[in-house]
Scaffold this motif. Structure first.
Motif, short mmCIF file in Angstrom:
data_model
loop_
_atom_site.label_atom_id
_atom_site.label_comp_id
_atom_site.label_asym_id
_atom_site.label_seq_id
_atom_site.Cartn_x
_atom_site.Cartn_y
_atom_site.Cartn_z
N GLU A 52 0.84 -1.04 0.07
CA GLU A 52 0.05 -0.16 -0.03
C GLU A 52 0.75 1.17 0.13
OE1 GLU A 52 -3.04 0.25 2.97
OE2 GLU A 52 -3.48 -1.97 2.71
N GLY A 53 0.35 2.35 -0.64
CA GLY A 53 1.04 3.63 -0.58
C GLY A 53 2.22 3.57 -1.30
N ASN A 54 1.99 3.11 -2.55
CA ASN A 54 3.23 3.23 -3.68
C ASN A 54 4.67 2.73 -3.08
OD1 ASN A 54 1.28 4.03 -5.76
ND2 ASN A 54 1.76 6.32 -5.01
N LYS A 55 4.58 1.51 -2.16
CA LYS A 55 5.68 0.80 -1.91
C LYS A 55 5.82 -0.30 -2.15
CE LYS A 55 5.60 3.85 2.26
NZ LYS A 55 5.45 3.66 3.81
N PHE A 56 7.14 -0.93 -2.31
CA PHE A 56 7.56 -2.06 -2.88
C PHE A 56 8.17 -2.92 -1.72
CE2 PHE A 56 6.80 0.75 -6.22
CZ PHE A 56 6.00 -0.02 -7.13
N GLU A 57 7.98 -4.02 -1.88
CA GLU A 57 9.01 -5.06 -0.92
C GLU A 57 9.66 -6.10 -1.92
OE1 GLU A 57 8.17 -6.98 3.05
OE2 GLU A 57 7.64 -8.54 1.64
N THR A 104 12.66 -4.51 10.10
CA THR A 104 12.42 -4.25 8.58
C THR A 104 13.44 -3.53 8.04
OG1 THR A 104 10.10 -3.90 9.29
CG2 THR A 104 10.54 -3.16 7.01
N TYR A 105 13.88 -4.00 6.78
CA TYR A 105 14.98 -3.41 6.15
C TYR A 105 14.38 -2.49 5.00
CZ TYR A 105 17.77 -7.14 8.18
OH TYR A 105 18.65 -7.77 9.22
N HIS A 106 15.22 -1.38 4.79
CA HIS A 106 14.58 -0.37 3.99
C HIS A 106 15.96 0.16 2.98
CE1 HIS A 106 10.80 0.28 6.19
NE2 HIS A 106 11.56 0.04 7.14
N THR A 107 15.38 0.76 1.84
CA THR A 107 16.44 1.33 0.91
C THR A 107 15.81 2.20 0.36
OG1 THR A 107 18.35 0.82 -0.51
CG2 THR A 107 16.50 -0.43 -1.03
N ASN A 108 16.65 3.13 -0.52
CA ASN A 108 16.07 4.18 -1.39
C ASN A 108 17.24 4.55 -2.30
OD1 ASN A 108 17.60 6.35 -0.02
ND2 ASN A 108 16.18 6.22 1.60
N ASN A 109 16.99 5.75 -3.02
CA ASN A 109 18.12 5.99 -4.07
C ASN A 109 19.35 6.77 -3.72
OD1 ASN A 109 17.09 5.03 -6.56
ND2 ASN A 109 15.76 6.63 -6.95
N CYS A 110 19.12 7.09 -2.43
CA CYS A 110 20.31 7.70 -1.73
C CYS A 110 21.38 6.78 -1.15
CB CYS A 110 19.86 8.62 -0.53
SG CYS A 110 18.86 10.09 -1.11
N HIS A 111 20.87 5.47 -1.17
CA HIS A 111 22.04 4.30 -0.90
C HIS A 111 22.54 3.63 -1.95
CE1 HIS A 111 19.58 4.60 3.12
NE2 HIS A 111 20.72 4.33 3.59
N TRP A 112 23.56 3.13 -1.48
CA TRP A 112 24.34 2.57 -2.74
C TRP A 112 23.54 0.91 -3.31
CZ3 TRP A 112 30.09 0.44 -2.00
CH2 TRP A 112 30.71 0.09 -3.31
#
Length: 135
Positions: A52-57, A104-112
């Motif tokens: 939900e909320g434009n998120k992906f796992e 919970t593990y998270h990532t985004n474009n600011c990570h490698w």
């Protein structure tokens, strides 16, 4: 007629500006991105689930952990790519990094986050030798 063209041009520019400012990361070296991450792992994306909320796992079969030990099968969450999230492809091996919140593990474009095959061989060697661990 001129007003219509002007309005169209303005709408197109607003569209580009909104996408350009959707995500902003400071320029960082690989060393800085490694040090700022809680986890850094090499793994193959085996599944993608829309949340939900434009998120992906992303389900990742981990081949190697370079920082902290993570589960062999890792569930990594990220937002929409237009809002700093990552766009990982199923069946591709990546270097994935990010942070942990609770369990919970998270990532985004600011990570490698980079396709493993596109990482230079000397950088891969440094990762395996632990040469990025000098944080």
């Amino acid at each position: 007629m001129k007003l219509t063209i002007y309005v169209i041009i303005c709408l197109v520019l607003i569209n580009f500006i909104s996408h350009a400012y959707g995500c902003s990361c400071a320029f960082s070296t690989n060393q800085e991105m490694f040090c700022s991450a809680t986890f850094v792992s090499k793994g193959k994306v085996t599944g993608i689930k829309n949340l939900e909320g434009n998120k992906f796992e992303y389900t990742v079969a981990v081949n190697h952990s370079f920082k902290i030990k993570v589960p062999n099968t890792l569930k990594v969450r990220s937002g929409d790519p237009f809002m700093c999230g990552v766009d990982l492809q199923k069946g591709v091996v990546y270097l994935i990094s990010g942070y942990v919140s609770g369990s919970t593990y998270h990532t985004n474009n600011c990570h490698w986050n980079q396709e493993w095959q596109s990482i230079k061989s000397d950088t891969r060697k440094k990762l395996f030798k632990g040469q990025f661990n000098n944080c």
